[in-house]
Scaffold this motif. Structure first.
Motif, short mmCIF file in Angstrom:
data_model
loop_
_atom_site.label_atom_id
_atom_site.label_comp_id
_atom_site.label_asym_id
_atom_site.label_seq_id
_atom_site.Cartn_x
_atom_site.Cartn_y
_atom_site.Cartn_z
N GLN A 25 70.27 42.18 20.26
CA GLN A 25 70.50 41.07 19.49
C GLN A 25 70.35 39.55 20.29
O GLN A 25 70.72 39.59 21.52
N VAL A 26 69.56 38.90 19.68
CA VAL A 26 69.23 37.67 20.16
C VAL A 26 69.62 36.39 19.37
O VAL A 26 69.29 36.21 18.21
N SER A 27 70.19 35.43 19.86
CA SER A 27 70.58 34.20 19.33
C SER A 27 69.43 33.28 18.78
O SER A 27 68.31 33.30 19.13
N PRO A 28 69.76 32.57 17.85
CA PRO A 28 68.41 31.66 17.41
C PRO A 28 68.23 30.59 18.45
O PRO A 28 68.85 30.35 19.32
N ARG A 29 67.09 30.24 18.39
CA ARG A 29 66.48 29.43 19.10
C ARG A 29 65.83 28.05 18.68
O ARG A 29 65.05 28.08 17.80
N PHE A 75 79.26 27.08 10.32
CA PHE A 75 78.15 27.05 9.83
C PHE A 75 77.53 28.52 10.15
O PHE A 75 77.91 29.07 11.15
N GLU A 76 76.09 28.39 9.52
CA GLU A 76 75.53 29.48 10.06
C GLU A 76 74.07 29.30 10.08
O GLU A 76 73.49 28.18 9.45
N VAL A 77 73.25 29.85 10.91
CA VAL A 77 71.87 29.79 10.88
C VAL A 77 71.15 30.96 10.04
O VAL A 77 71.44 32.00 10.48
N THR A 78 70.81 30.83 8.95
CA THR A 78 70.34 31.85 7.97
C THR A 78 69.09 32.54 8.64
O THR A 78 68.47 32.18 9.70
N LYS A 79 68.52 33.60 7.92
CA LYS A 79 67.53 34.43 8.55
C LYS A 79 66.01 33.85 8.29
O LYS A 79 65.19 34.11 8.87
N ASN A 117 64.71 42.35 14.00
CA ASN A 117 64.50 41.87 12.63
C ASN A 117 65.31 40.48 12.61
O ASN A 117 66.51 40.39 13.03
N PRO A 118 64.83 39.46 11.86
CA PRO A 118 65.79 38.24 11.69
C PRO A 118 66.92 38.45 10.72
O PRO A 118 66.85 39.32 10.02
N THR A 119 67.87 37.94 11.32
CA THR A 119 69.23 37.88 10.33
C THR A 119 69.83 36.56 10.73
O THR A 119 69.55 35.79 11.45
#
Length: 153
Positions: A25-29, A75-79, A117-119
């Protein structure tokens, strides 16, 4: 016959144990975090969120300059790498609108990934007012110039 069954059992248990079941699992960048080590990626992400918030947040005219309070944000960072506010809680509706505006103005970033995979990934944070050096989270330090706020990693 017993030896044959025992041999099959040992063979299958050894083969099944050898499979790689690690979850990656990798965090958004953000763009500034592209070269960041995976262990420091969450800190870099948080640093960039705070920098963007403090740089873009404008206190609404209906709110006094000496306002003391807080805003809770989920909040969320979308895929697709876009920021989406899910919930904003503040005492003043103008603060809620400004917070949503700021998050919608965030740049598109590289989304989080799960097993390659993007999530989407959700976050929660609290902003303390007045927005100044005395009310920033303890793991954010103030520096000069463009990089006014950064995480103390």
């Amino acid at each position: 016959m017993k030896t044959f069954i025992l041999g099959l059992f040992i063979m299958f248990s050894t083969l099944s144990y050898g499979q790689d079941t690690t979850v990656y699992q990798v965090s958004p960048r953000f763009e500034n975090c592209q070269e960041t080590d995976l262990k420091q990626l969450d800190h870099c992400f948080n640093q960039e969120v705070y920098k963007a918030l403090y740089a873009q947040f404008n206190l609404p005219e209906s709110v006094k300059a000496d306002y003391i309070g807080e805003i809770a944000v989920i909040f969320e960072v979308t895929k697709d790498g876009l920021f989406k506010t899910i919930y904003v809680d503040a005492q003043n509706s103008a603060l809620k609108k400004e917070t949503s505006r700021v998050f919608s103005a965030f740049p598109k970033i590289k989304p989080a990934t799960y097993n390659g995979n993007p999530t989407f990934k959700q976050y929660s944070m609290t902003l303390y007012f007045p927005l100044n050096e005395n009310n920033i989270p303890s793991n954010v330090i103030v520096t000069s110039g463009y990089d006014r706020y950064r995480y103390n990693c």
